[in-house]
Motif scaffolding. Sequence first.
Motif, PDB file in Angstrom:
ATOM      1  N   ARG B  27       0.911  -1.151   0.083  1.00 36.41           N
ATOM      2  CA  ARG B  27       0.036  -0.107  -0.048  1.00 36.41           C
ATOM      3  C   ARG B  27       0.902   1.213  -0.134  1.00 36.41           C
ATOM      4  NH1 ARG B  27      -4.042  -2.753   3.551  1.00 36.41           N
ATOM      5  NH2 ARG B  27      -5.461  -3.557   2.255  1.00 36.41           N
ATOM      6  N   LEU B  30       2.297   2.029  -3.447  1.00 33.42           N
ATOM      7  CA  LEU B  30       1.199   2.704  -4.201  1.00 33.42           C
ATOM      8  C   LEU B  30       1.111   4.156  -3.944  1.00 33.42           C
ATOM      9  CD1 LEU B  30      -1.479  -0.136  -4.650  1.00 33.42           C
ATOM     10  CD2 LEU B  30       0.364   0.597  -6.254  1.00 33.42           C
ATOM     11  N   LYS B  33       3.617   6.024  -5.287  1.00 33.25           N
ATOM     12  CA  LYS B  33       3.536   6.163  -6.771  1.00 33.25           C
ATOM     13  C   LYS B  33       4.663   5.352  -7.285  1.00 33.25           C
ATOM     14  CE  LYS B  33       0.114   9.179  -7.023  1.00 33.25           C
ATOM     15  NZ  LYS B  33      -1.255   8.454  -6.767  1.00 33.25           N
ATOM     16  N   ASP B  35       6.528   2.354  -9.267  1.00 27.46           N
ATOM     17  CA  ASP B  35       6.136   1.415 -10.255  1.00 27.46           C
ATOM     18  C   ASP B  35       5.762   0.203  -9.690  1.00 27.46           C
ATOM     19  OD1 ASP B  35       5.871  -0.257 -12.580  1.00 27.46           O
ATOM     20  OD2 ASP B  35       7.775   0.384 -13.446  1.00 27.46           O
ATOM     21  N   PRO B  36       4.363  -0.326  -9.780  1.00 30.52           N
ATOM     22  CA  PRO B  36       4.198  -1.675  -9.330  1.00 30.52           C
ATOM     23  C   PRO B  36       4.917  -2.813 -10.017  1.00 30.52           C
ATOM     24  CG  PRO B  36       2.223  -0.594 -10.264  1.00 30.52           C
ATOM     25  CD  PRO B  36       3.382   0.199 -10.697  1.00 30.52           C
ATOM     26  N   LEU B  79      -1.036  -5.119  -5.580  1.00 27.66           N
ATOM     27  CA  LEU B  79      -0.072  -4.266  -6.675  1.00 27.66           C
ATOM     28  C   LEU B  79      -0.775  -4.796  -8.026  1.00 27.66           C
ATOM     29  CD1 LEU B  79       3.299  -5.095  -5.185  1.00 27.66           C
ATOM     30  CD2 LEU B  79       2.165  -2.745  -5.316  1.00 27.66           C
ATOM     31  N   GLU B  82      -3.305  -2.403 -10.095  1.00 32.56           N
ATOM     32  CA  GLU B  82      -2.550  -1.409 -10.533  1.00 32.56           C
ATOM     33  C   GLU B  82      -1.754  -1.578 -11.824  1.00 32.56           C
ATOM     34  OE1 GLU B  82      -2.536   1.855  -9.593  1.00 32.56           O
ATOM     35  OE2 GLU B  82      -4.336   1.177  -8.603  1.00 32.56           O
ATOM     36  N   SER B  85      -3.621  -1.863 -15.081  1.00 30.48           N
ATOM     37  CA  SER B  85      -4.083  -0.742 -15.548  1.00 30.48           C
ATOM     38  C   SER B  85      -2.912   0.092 -16.177  1.00 30.48           C
ATOM     39  CB  SER B  85      -4.931   0.053 -14.688  1.00 30.48           C
ATOM     40  OG  SER B  85      -3.939   0.506 -13.651  1.00 30.48           O
ATOM     41  N   ARG B  86      -1.610  -0.059 -15.639  1.00 30.31           N
ATOM     42  CA  ARG B  86      -0.647   0.771 -16.054  1.00 30.31           C
ATOM     43  C   ARG B  86       0.361   0.343 -16.998  1.00 30.31           C
ATOM     44  NH1 ARG B  86       2.174   3.912 -11.035  1.00 30.31           N
ATOM     45  NH2 ARG B  86       3.790   3.615 -12.613  1.00 30.31           N
TER      46      ARG B  86
END
Lengths: 491, 220
Positions: B27, B30, B33, B35-36, B79, B82, B85-86
């Motif tokens: 968490r 994230l 910010k 990079d996951p 993770l 995320e 989506s990224r």
Amino acid sequence: MIAPVRPKISLLSRELVQKIIDEALLLLEKIGVFVENEEALSLLGEAGAKVKREYQRVYLTDSLVKMCLDKAPKIVHLYDREGQKSFILGKDEVHFNPGSAAISILDSETHSLRSPETSDLVKLIRLTDLLPHLDFQSTALVPSDVPQEIADSYRLYVALHFSSKPVVTGTFRVESFKVMKDMLTAVRGSENELMKKPLAIFDACPSPPLKWSNLTAQSLIDAARCGQPSELISMGMTGATSPVTITGTLVQHVAENLSGLVIVQLAQPGAPVIFGGSPSSFDLRFGTTPMGAMETMMIDIASAQIGQELGLPTHAYMGLSDSKLVDCQAGLETASGALLAALAGINVVSGPGMLAFESAQSLEKLLIDDAICGQALRLIEGIAQRDEPMALFFFEEQGEWPNFLAHPHTRKWYRHEHKYFAILDRKTYDSWVADGRKDIVQRAKEEVKRLLASSSPNFPPRDILNELKKIMTSEAKRYGLESLPSLNESG
Amino acid sequence: MEKEKIFAQMNQAIIDGNEEEAVRLARQALELKLDPSEVIEKGYVPGIQKVGELWEKGEYFLPELITSSEAMKAALAILEPELKSREKSLGVKGKIVIGTVEGDIHDIGKNIVASMLQASGFEVYDLGADVKLEKFIDKAEEVGADIIGLSALLTTTMIGQKKFIDLLIQRQLRDRYLVIVGGAPVNSDWATKIGADGYAENAVAAVYLVQELLAKTKRR
């Protein structure tokens, strides 16, 4: 004369036994068991158990379990194929049989595991028939040269074909029970006779924790209705499928056994049932189930003590090894298990011949294990007072240097007091060297060959043989096997 | 610097099997910010690899292995959404449908394998125990699986693994999937005999097996 003391081992205080039983009953009442079988669910529902059909879950009350316990026989009699010799399951009687349903055999030549075939099964059954300390036969190998669908009934067919001893067996498929029952009935002559003189024990394994699959629940019902004992093979693995503590596993073990017993008694009140199992100390490094672990044996001994307290015949998987060869570890684990099982007074002890957890059988090991079982049985005979006085008369008769060897007293008693096992090396060093410096495995290999070659197969009467063959052939045809493998290559 | 420190903490959380800490760090990553994909690769994956090594060395036993893989799964669960989506391109390493074959209600071994595979970044569809053979195919077709894994604990049910391969052939789908088998009575001989693509004798070996099989197919 003073009677021998029956040496006995127990591991639990009576207080702890009661505590374990009480918590098992609570587990059955509060958490219940999963039963995947419609008929069993109906029987349980009719008997007043709370059944949640959509989850196939049954909750058993204390009173239902106790009522069923009261109906279960304390002593079960098994009879040989001829219906003459009987064996008592109950009290402190101990009967050894080969560990059952191995999927591999240790090849005598290559010392590697391989898939067994009919000829291996025939040899193993014949050898068991000849070994004096194995009272029961078991369908100990799963042959790979017949369709898997008939592997269960086919094993029984071969056992009845080549041996008089009662058989520990079990079903792999629901449909097979009928065929197996037909064969047992053919041996006895009628269903009524089969009911009166049980010939086979049917192993039924609940899946831990607390689950009865359709197959195993049906086996309980079917065996009960034709009077053949069901042997409940509860097999918690500490830390994996049951609590990691020995007492925690025992609670689950007892709950599983009692739920099986209830199904048996509801199917046929008074039907024989054996309190047993194959629990193990799960190896948390390798994810294996070591049957030779001392903790495994401790669970077995304690389980048997609880079974005896409940007034039931008992069973355990002991007298086997996790070794992959017939070696020192195999001897160590097998002997520990056989001795402890005998000391615990376990009625049906399955294990001899087995290696590699419960996956492999070896003819050589089976022969060696027979001697181990013989030693264990000798131990529990205990020490008897044979005469009065016991030693004084030698000296009164012959002075201070009596000739013991020549005295009739020695001839009279030596075979009663001392057992001789040909497979164990008790020679002098020089004569061992002269005989080719053979270790026990080499000697066992030769002895297996000699025994099988020097005896003729123990067939049932011709008409029974034909009937068995007819039943098995027709079953085999249903699964695409036009003719049965030859049973002649019997070593 | 801050990043390296968090990665080291993640690593340690997995090695310790500390699920709470692994989730908290995910968490935090994230929120910062990060990079996951980098977080997974540098923060968590080295942790689970170390756990595998400790297990192989005999220092870790199954309870540690399982606790660590549970911690890993919990962190990945935070993770992964995320990640998707990224960075679609990174994707998952491979999709595996797994279950215990029909007639067999044992699932302990299969659960350990599924858990380790998931923890190693594979997308695992666990069908549970007593699974009809058809259902393995239906699920595999539905999700576009790469591998189907069949477990059997009983000598009586291992035949289901063979039947499954026959069924795939019959439905002309054999080339579509890699089939791996496992379970107490199963061994490499059996796997070869029934024409399976692979067998592994434990959960850590299963991860290597799956990685190897997928690498081979991709090379083809």
